[in-house]
Design an enzyme around this catalytic site. Structure first.
Site, PDB file in Angstrom:
ATOM      1  N   LYS A 182      -3.109  12.303   3.049  1.00  0.00           N
ATOM      2  CA  LYS A 182      -2.077  11.315   2.728  1.00  0.00           C
ATOM      3  C   LYS A 182      -2.742   9.990   2.380  1.00  0.00           C
ATOM      4  CE  LYS A 182       2.212   9.475   4.790  1.00  0.00           C
ATOM      5  NZ  LYS A 182       3.086   9.542   5.999  1.00  0.00           N
TER       6      LYS A 182
ATOM      7  N   SER B 270       7.840  10.582   5.204  1.00  0.00           N
ATOM      8  CA  SER B 270       7.095   9.987   4.111  1.00  0.00           C
ATOM      9  C   SER B 270       5.921  10.839   3.632  1.00  0.00           C
ATOM     10  CB  SER B 270       6.552   8.623   4.559  1.00  0.00           C
ATOM     11  OG  SER B 270       5.650   8.758   5.653  1.00  0.00           O
TER      12      SER B 270
ATOM     13  N   SER C 292       7.875  11.689   9.917  1.00  0.00           N
ATOM     14  CA  SER C 292       7.292  11.756   8.574  1.00  0.00           C
ATOM     15  C   SER C 292       6.336  12.915   8.342  1.00  0.00           C
ATOM     16  CB  SER C 292       6.572  10.436   8.255  1.00  0.00           C
ATOM     17  OG  SER C 292       7.505   9.410   8.049  1.00  0.00           O
TER      18      SER C 292
END
Length: 509
Positions: A81, A156, A180
């Site tokens: 990420k 996210s 997330s």
């Protein structure tokens, strides 16, 4: 055979590479080819490291040929990420304000992956600064759900979940502040673990809400999640909030029977408020646990209905403080302005997107004079009471079970203009971050081509128990098929679903 290596799991790859049965270079080439095929439809990545990945794979193979001992993730392709620092690489957090920022060091969790022999293929898309539940708040592109390309992948960590679901990589890292990791895992039909707060070092993770953030793995199986957690978990002198609690042998205990364990169902979860498909899947999941010998009991968390409000006060308050450093002076993008004050204002106005600005304003208001006790103080009180109620519940049961999300993945654009509805996507996940507990999201079913998911919540540092129950549930459920929407796109047919080109005009190269 090399064309199909992307279908293997992380444990299979590492075992075969260590034994000399597979070359890391062949695995990486297969995953790179798969990534090239699916990325035009999915847009999981902000940046790819094709050449660097090949170089790392060749080094793994050289070490294997020389008789060197290889790590537990030798030759395993991973996705990271883009709020995790990797020395020398851009770290944008999917925000324009960090375009041009290069990380001066590597995050501890990433460093441990590299030390175990893992090979990063790229940095994945996310909601800007990890603020969102759909991956639509990125400044650069919208990631699509591999199961249905007109649906969101969740957020996210949507890019990481989509990369795993699409077969680009068997393993990815995400971060979880209020769901997330787990919510995108649910939407994309993969396994996602939010570890206990402090179980994994946060050093090198760009902070959203420091008392809530936690790094964790996403993979296509519980065994791969367990293997990864064993690598990245443990104390870190660079992170004072990391725990010295010993790291368990997660793989060693994962196949143990679960009969006799007690699972709690929260009385305050009203099944009638769930979408019908989610409710039916939830009831089927409980039946499956009973068939495995798990006893289902009722537990009570009276403050559960208040936790979404408390979470968004606390998270946004911490975000407003953490993001104050991004001002055009210390990091990233700097506006051309006539005065110092205008430079601050213009850099933040131009650099931050609408959702980040909204959360900064809400957090600053909650912390402001005259409102601190009314909002932030009360939210902290709810948090303490929720922790106490979870502790009381765990005196009666070994784990607690809920749906991961109240809905399957929703359509792209469906909730962009309704932030409150978007926030309610975290209704089952945010309480776990407030209490600092571990939780595991597992594929549990399917609704009209979209995955459904079960969430297992554990006592502090009881990840081994969650993974053991998750593995038993996984064996009973069976592995999900390849995402149908993505398969249609690769065959050149949309099957009536949107597969229009991804807008990458602002993405960093």
């Amino acid at each position: 055979m090399s064309d199909e290596l992307w279908t293997l799991g992380a444990e299979e790859i590492a075992t075969a590479v260590r034994a000399g049965e597979l070359r890391a270079a062949d695995v990486v080439e297969s995953c790179l080819a798969r990534t090239a095929a699916v990325e035009p439809s999915v847009a999981a990545y902000l940046r790819r490291f094709d050449d660097e990945a090949r170089r790392r794979a060749e080094e793994v193979d050289r070490r294997r040929a020389a008789g060197a001992e290889l790590g537990p993730l030798a030759g395993v392709p991973v996705a990271l990420k883009d709020n995790l620092n990797l020395e020398g690489d851009d770290c944008t957090c999917a925000s324009r304000i960090l375009v041009g920022y290069r990380a001066p060091y590597t995050a501890t969790a990433v460093e441990r992956l590299l030390g175990a022999g893992a090979i990063p293929l790229g940095k994945t898309n996310l909601d800007e600064f990890a603020m969102g539940s759909s991956c639509e708040n990125s400044a650069f592109q919208t990631t699509r759900n591999p199961w249905r390309l007109d649906a969101v992948p969740g957020g996210s960590s949507g890019g990481s979940a989509a990369a795993v679901a699409a077969g680009s990589v068997p393993l990815a890292l995400g971060s979880d502040t209020g769901g997330s990791i787990r919510q995108p895992a649910a939407f994309c039909g993969v396994v996602g673990l939010k570890p206990t707060y402090g179980r994994v070092s946060r050093y090198g993770l760009v902070a959203f809400a420091s008392s809530l953030d936690q790094i964790g793995p996403l993979a296509r199986s519980t065994r791969d999640v367990a293997l990864t957690l064993a690598v990245i978990a443990g104390a870190d002198p660079a992170d004072a909030t990391s725990s010295r609690q010993p790291v368990a042998d997660y793989l060693g205990s994962i196949e143990r029977p679960v009969a006799g364990m007690r699972a709690g169902v929260v009385a305050e979860v009203d099944a009638s408020t769930l979408q019908p498909a989610v409710r039916d899947d939830w009831e089927s999941s409980l039946d499956r646990l009973r068939q495995l010998g798990v006893e289902i009991r009722a537990v009570s968390l009276p403050h559960l209905p208040a936790t979404i409000a408390a979470y968004y006060v606390i998270a946004n308050s911490e975000a407003s403080a953490n993001l104050a450093r991004f001002d055009g002076i210390r990091y990233g993008r700097r506006a051309k302005s006539a005065s110092l004050l205008d430079l601050y204002l213009d850099s933040r106005e131009q650099g931050f997107g609408p959702e980040v600005k909204r959360r900064i304003l809400l957090g600053t208001f909650a912390l402001s004079s005259g409102y601190y006790d009314a909002y932030y103080g009360k939210a902290c009180g709810v948090r303490r009471e929720l922790e106490r109620q979870f502790s009381a519940a765990f005196a009666e049961v070994d784990l607690i079970v809920t749906p991961t999300s109240p809905t399957p993945a929703f359509a792209i654009g469906e909730k962009v203009d309704d932030p409150l509805s978007m926030y309610l996507s975290d209704i089952f996940t945010a309480p776990i971050n407030l209490a600092g507990l571990p939780a595991l999201a597992l594929p549990s079913g399917n609704d009209q081509g979209l995955p459904l998911s079960l969430q297992l919540i554990g006592r502090p540092f009881a990840e081994a128990d969650l993974l053991r129950v998750g593995r038993a549930f996984e064996r009973a459920t069976g592995a999900p098929a390849m995402p149908a929407g993505l398969g249609a796109a690769l065959r050149g047919s949309t099957d009536g679903r949107d597969t229009t080109a991804i807008d990458r005009s602002g993405a960093p190269s």
